[in-house]
Scaffold this active site. Structure first.
Site, PDB file in Angstrom:
ATOM      1  N   ASP A  10       0.754  -1.128  -0.093  1.00 28.71           N
ATOM      2  CA  ASP A  10      -0.002   0.092   0.086  1.00 28.71           C
ATOM      3  C   ASP A  10       1.032   1.234  -0.122  1.00 28.71           C
ATOM      4  O   ASP A  10       1.900   1.391   0.718  1.00 28.71           O
ATOM      5  CB  ASP A  10      -0.664  -0.118   1.327  1.00 28.71           C
ATOM      6  CG  ASP A  10      -1.885   1.073   1.381  1.00 28.71           C
ATOM      7  OD1 ASP A  10      -3.009   1.030   1.638  1.00 28.71           O
ATOM      8  OD2 ASP A  10      -1.722   2.176   0.968  1.00 28.71           O
ATOM      9  N   ASP A 105      -4.064   2.342  -5.041  1.00 20.43           N
ATOM     10  CA  ASP A 105      -2.615   2.452  -4.592  1.00 20.43           C
ATOM     11  C   ASP A 105      -2.226   1.145  -3.528  1.00 20.43           C
ATOM     12  O   ASP A 105      -1.524   1.078  -2.842  1.00 20.43           O
ATOM     13  CB  ASP A 105      -2.520   3.574  -3.668  1.00 20.43           C
ATOM     14  CG  ASP A 105      -3.109   3.709  -2.192  1.00 20.43           C
ATOM     15  OD1 ASP A 105      -3.993   3.060  -1.952  1.00 20.43           O
ATOM     16  OD2 ASP A 105      -2.694   4.291  -1.220  1.00 20.43           O
ATOM     17  N   GLU A 106      -3.151   0.066  -3.913  1.00 20.51           N
ATOM     18  CA  GLU A 106      -2.937  -1.171  -2.789  1.00 20.51           C
ATOM     19  C   GLU A 106      -3.221  -2.516  -3.659  1.00 20.51           C
ATOM     20  O   GLU A 106      -3.706  -2.396  -4.871  1.00 20.51           O
ATOM     21  CB  GLU A 106      -3.891  -0.724  -1.972  1.00 20.51           C
ATOM     22  CG  GLU A 106      -4.260  -1.809  -0.947  1.00 20.51           C
ATOM     23  CD  GLU A 106      -5.720  -1.461   0.018  1.00 20.51           C
ATOM     24  OE1 GLU A 106      -5.884  -2.255   0.672  1.00 20.51           O
ATOM     25  OE2 GLU A 106      -6.077  -0.387   0.100  1.00 20.51           O
TER      26      GLU A 106
HETATM   27  N1  DCP Z   1      -9.012   8.546  -0.618  1.00 18.08           N
HETATM   28  C1  DCP Z   1     -10.063   9.272  -0.630  1.00 18.08           C
HETATM   29  N2  DCP Z   1     -10.970   9.447   0.333  1.00 18.08           N
HETATM   30  C2  DCP Z   1     -10.978   8.726   1.456  1.00 18.08           C
HETATM   31  C3  DCP Z   1      -9.895   7.541   1.701  1.00 18.08           C
HETATM   32  C4  DCP Z   1      -8.798   7.804   0.626  1.00 18.08           C
HETATM   33  O1  DCP Z   1      -9.974  10.234  -1.475  1.00 18.08           O
HETATM   34  N3  DCP Z   1     -11.734   8.931   2.399  1.00 18.08           N
HETATM   35  C5  DCP Z   1      -7.975   8.471  -1.578  1.00 18.08           C
HETATM   36  C6  DCP Z   1      -6.809   9.423  -1.012  1.00 18.08           C
HETATM   37  C7  DCP Z   1      -5.655   8.408  -0.692  1.00 18.08           C
HETATM   38  C8  DCP Z   1      -5.868   7.100  -1.618  1.00 18.08           C
HETATM   39  O2  DCP Z   1      -7.326   7.355  -1.840  1.00 18.08           O
HETATM   40  O3  DCP Z   1      -4.588   8.978  -1.034  1.00 18.08           O
HETATM   41  C9  DCP Z   1      -5.667   5.873  -0.935  1.00 18.08           C
HETATM   42  O4  DCP Z   1      -6.276   5.670   0.360  1.00 18.08           O
HETATM   43  P1  DCP Z   1      -5.692   5.151   1.468  1.00 18.08           P
HETATM   44  O5  DCP Z   1      -6.697   4.772   2.463  1.00 18.08           O
HETATM   45  O6  DCP Z   1      -4.403   4.126   1.336  1.00 18.08           O
HETATM   46  O7  DCP Z   1      -4.870   6.512   2.194  1.00 18.08           O
HETATM   47  P2  DCP Z   1      -3.170   6.993   1.867  1.00 18.08           P
HETATM   48  O8  DCP Z   1      -2.749   6.519   0.790  1.00 18.08           O
HETATM   49  O9  DCP Z   1      -3.529   8.501   1.717  1.00 18.08           O
HETATM   50  O10 DCP Z   1      -2.740   6.857   3.220  1.00 18.08           O
HETATM   51  P3  DCP Z   1      -1.923   5.786   4.112  1.00 18.08           P
HETATM   52  O11 DCP Z   1      -0.578   6.130   4.033  1.00 18.08           O
HETATM   53  O12 DCP Z   1      -2.604   5.471   5.262  1.00 18.08           O
HETATM   54  O13 DCP Z   1      -2.235   4.529   3.010  1.00 18.08           O
HETATM   55 CA    CA Z   2      -2.252   4.075   0.926  1.00 18.59          CA
END
Ligand code: DCP
Ligand code: CA
Length: 394
Positions: A10, A105-106
């Protein structure tokens, strides 16, 4: 299930990290993607610097601005994120063909057997992280375990820029001290129910009898009980992999001609099987479809003891189903179809088969090759010759 090596990977603060790659001035700063705080809307993602102020995904932008006034708010550019996502998945596919993307992204990867190419699983995962850093400028977190659920918990726990490997046999012990909310599948509702039972950790959940969880949470309760014990036999499923293959054809005129129906079924079986073998699969379930003159449609299925990928095996199962169906029906037939499902990887243990089966497989492969080169109709087996006028729909 036998020993597997599953990776969950991720990307860290994905949208924000892409923005920081595109504009390095944003690095090391509290950054929020989601829009300007004078607008209604929520945080899509916040950089880890901004998370230190309590910001998180889904939080209203106005709240975020109040908690962290110095944060830099950005609109975001989804097309760019998709582009990075594509490159990310392409890097992963260099490490294993068995990838199941879970959103942008996962992904899960089944890397069983591929580790040795890289020295060890640890080195393999490290190489993945390095390539993602050098080619995309992004940080990834990785969890390694023998099943999906433990790999996922491990990668979450390792964030940011982390790598956790849970050795085989240590799944339960690894999960035990964590709060129940960390277990995938435990949402807000389930967490409430579980805590109502006085259970707060995954270890506590693993010791709660399965029937107790089932009575409170239904079948999800049973699944959570398995998960809490580090048991999860879900496969890594690459997307778009066919779950079934079928062909059918509608006749110009309704028919009761058995020979004609059988010949059609043979032709359809051949096409199904050609597809099946092209995908390197075998099938365990055969389904016959019939539509009668009054448009009523039936399907009849038969599950075989062993998976097969020969025309004959599938055709003969189809014929059995056809005979039984027609014995019950007086109407003429307007459509016939045959399909296979319950697909498994074709076994490569040819030497285990009787020589006659092997010959048949060789013959079938030869037919496939010729058809690949010259088209499906280049070879027609005896039964099909009288079907020249039937056009097959896929
Ligand atoms: N995303 C979004 N709204 C949300 C959750 C996520 O638009 N409520 C989008 C933004 C994130 C992407 O999806 O960048 C990936 O979600 P993740 O939950 O993997 O979160 P992040 O990658 O931002 O952070 P982490 O480092 O916790 O994975
Ligand atoms: Ca992420």
């Amino acid at each position: 299930m036998t020993n597997r090596t599953i990776i969950h990977i991720d990307l860290d603060s994905f949208f924000v990290s892409v923005e920081q790659v595109l504009n390095p001035e944003l690095k090391g700063k509290p950054v929020v993607v989601g829009g300007k705080p004078d607008r209604r809307g929520v945080v899509a993602t916040a950089s880890y610097e901004a998370r230190a102020f309590g910001l998180h995904s889904g939080m209203p932008l106005v709240t975020a601005a109040r908690l962290c006034p110095e944060a830099i708010f950005i609109e975001g550019n989804f097309a760019r994120y998709r582009e990075f996502s594509r490159k990310f998945m392409a890097i992963l596919s260099d490490f294993s063909p068995f990838i199941e993307p879970m959103g942008i992204d996962e992904a899960y990867l089944d890397v069983t057997g591929f580790e040795s190419i890289h020295g060890s699983i640890w080195q393999m995962a490290d190489k993945m992280k390095q390539r993602i850093r050098s080619e995309l400028g992004l940080c990834a977190s990785i969890g390694i375990a023998n099943c999906k659920v433990v790999a996922k918990v491990a990668s979450d726990l390792s964030k940011p820029d982390g790598l956790i490997e849970v050795a085989p046999g240590e799944e339960r012990g690894f999960l035990a001290p964590l709060p129940v909310e960390k277990l995938p599948g435990v949402g807000k509702q389930a967490a409430k129910v579980i805590k109502g039972l006085g259970v707060h950790t995954i270890g506590g959940l693993s010791r709660t009898p399965s029937h107790t969880l089932k009575s409170r949470l239904g079948t999800a309760g049973e699944m959570l009980h398995h998960f809490a014990n580090g048991i999860d036999d879900r496969k890594v499923l690459p997307p778009g992999e066919a779950k079934s293959i079928s062909r059918e054809t509608t006749f110009g005129e309704d028919t009761r001609d058995r020979l004609f129906l059988e010949a059609t079924l043979w032709a359809l079986s051949e096409k199904v099987v050609a597809d099946l073998r092209k995908k390197g699969k075998q099938a365990k379930c055969v389904t016959l479809k019939l539509r009668y003159a009054d448009f009523s449609t039936i399907t009849r299925s038969h599950t075989l003891r062993e998976s097969v990928d020969t025309d004959r095996a599938i055709f003969e199962t189809g014929i059995g189903l056809l005979e039984r169906a027609l014995a019950m029906e007086i109407q003429a037939v307007r459509l016939v179809g045959i399909g296979v499902s319950n697909l498994v990887e074709a076994s490569r243990q040819a030497t285990l088969f009787a020589p006659s089966t092997r010959k048949l497989e060789e013959l079938n492969k030869a037919i496939d090759r010729i058809r690949d080169k010259y088209g499906f109709d280049a070879i027609q087996t005896g039964r099909v010759i009288r079907l020249k006028d039937i056009s097959t729909q896929s």
